[in-house]
Design an enzyme around this catalytic site. Structure first.
Site, short mmCIF file in Angstrom:
data_model
loop_
_atom_site.label_atom_id
_atom_site.label_comp_id
_atom_site.label_asym_id
_atom_site.label_seq_id
_atom_site.Cartn_x
_atom_site.Cartn_y
_atom_site.Cartn_z
N LYS A 1 8.74 6.97 -13.06
CA LYS A 1 8.50 7.75 -11.84
C LYS A 1 9.29 9.05 -11.90
O LYS A 1 8.76 10.13 -11.59
CB LYS A 1 8.89 6.95 -10.59
CG LYS A 1 7.87 5.88 -10.23
CD LYS A 1 8.39 4.94 -9.15
CE LYS A 1 7.39 3.79 -8.93
NZ LYS A 1 7.90 2.72 -8.06
N GLN B 1 13.06 1.26 -4.61
CA GLN B 1 12.34 0.38 -5.53
C GLN B 1 12.52 -1.09 -5.14
O GLN B 1 13.65 -1.55 -4.95
CB GLN B 1 12.85 0.63 -6.96
CG GLN B 1 12.12 -0.18 -8.02
CD GLN B 1 10.65 0.20 -8.17
OE1 GLN B 1 10.30 1.38 -8.21
NE2 GLN B 1 9.78 -0.80 -8.24
N ASP C 1 6.00 5.63 -0.07
CA ASP C 1 5.41 4.36 -0.51
C ASP C 1 4.40 3.86 0.52
O ASP C 1 3.62 2.95 0.22
CB ASP C 1 6.52 3.30 -0.66
CG ASP C 1 6.81 2.96 -2.10
OD1 ASP C 1 5.95 3.26 -2.96
OD2 ASP C 1 7.89 2.40 -2.37
#
Ligand code: NAP
Length: 294
Positions: A54, A98, A121
């Site tokens: 990422k 994460q 997200d």
């Protein structure tokens, strides 16, 4: 029939190129540089790889990365404090924590602590609620990628029978909401679904997000259907190496589906491309600038 293979790698590369151009224009014309904070807690090997990928993609797109790597012993209060600092930092337009998090930290509390406008997200309950209400929102990256891949085959999904296997908040439910918003007739299947095979057989569009290697067999699939395989499952391979397979028995599906995403090289690359897109959209939203439409 041999299925058309939906090249997620190429489609993702195209999207990343468009986002990179838009980021460049934002910087050149308005002096705005998007920034994303990626937070990793602990040493989960898969998470470390995801975070590294990422961060590389973020940098390549001209977005500023703010990486935070915290020890596995980090407390919930410490992580909430970091999220609060990132919420208040104007240089940070997107925040990604994460998952999974160590057991002492309640992931839902952390997600809820993120400013919904920076929730790239798309997991915050406000964004999930907005998606379910048909309102503009930041949409989870993997589901958004699935929709984009499906639309390369079917520019209109209106009236299609779509079956989504899996009902997680991260994949199954938001995919279903997106397909519903596109006027597909959507069934969400899960581990308690009776006659799953028959349910799959109705699908013009089948999305598998189960987490079980090659679970969906070729003969379950309606001939000519489009199949989006979200699964990432690691199996032992040759010479002590591992190999990655999806949730769909690929070789079988290839001879019956009309179009099919491979694993790897299907949904996976789209997830990162959509993260960049969400960061661009969040930045535009925070600056009151119209977000580019791709
Ligand atoms: P998850 O939270 O474990 O959810 C799995 C879903 O599948 C659940 O709703 C579960 O039903 C359902 N399921 C499990 N076994 C089933 C069965 N035998 N029959 C029917 N349904 C069954 O997983 P997830 O986070 O949604 O991820 C799903 C897969 O996608 C995983 O392989 C994951 O690695 C992959 N993934 C890929 C990406 C990407 O970027 N490509 C991103 C995220 C996830 P219940 O609700 O009834 O338990």
């Amino acid at each position: 029939m041999t299925a058309r293979i939906i090249d997620g790698k190429a489609i993702a590369a195209d999207l990343r190129g468009k986002v990179t151009d838009a980021v460049h224009r934002l910087r050149r014309d308005r002096g705005i540089v998007p920034g994303i904070a990626v937070v990793l807690v602990g040493q989960n090997p898969a998470s470390k790889i995801y975070v590294r990928n990422k961060s590389n993609a973020v940098t390549a797109a001209g977005i500023t990365p703010f990486d935070h790597v915290l020890p596995a012993t980090t407390t919930e209060a410490e992580l909430i404090e970091l999220v609060a600092r990132l919420n208040a930092d104007a240089a940070v337009n997107g925040i990604l924590v994460q998952l999974p998090l160590p057991p002492q930290i309640d992931a839902q509390k952390i997600i809820a602590a993120i400013d919904p406008e920076k929730d790239v997200d798309g997991f915050h309950p406000l964004n999930a609620g907005r998606l379910a209400s048909g309102l503009p929102s930041l949409v989870p990256c993997t589901p958004l990628g699935c929709l984009m891949l499906a639309k390369t085959v079917h520019p209109s999904l209106a009236g299609m029978e779509a079956v989504v296997i899996g009902r997680s908040n991260i994949v199954g439910k938001p995919v279903a909401q997106l397909l519903l918003a596109e006027n597909a007739t959507v069934t969400i299947a899960h581990s308690k679904t009776a006659s799953l095979r028959d349910v799959c057989g109705r699908a013009d569009l089948l999305v598998a997000a189960i987490g079980q290697p090659e679970f969906v067999r070729g003969h379950w699939i309606k001939p000519g259907a489009t199949v989006i395989d979200v699964g990432i499952n690691r199996l032992p391979g040759e010479g002590g190496k591992s190999r990655i397979v999806g949730d769909v028995a690929y070789a079988e599906a290839k001879s019956i589906a009309g179009a099919l995403t491979p694993v790897p090289g299907g949904v996976g690359p789209m997830t990162i491309a959509c993260l960049l897109l969400n960061t661009l959209r969040a930045t535009c939203m925070q600056h009151g600038v119209p977000a580019p439409r791709f």
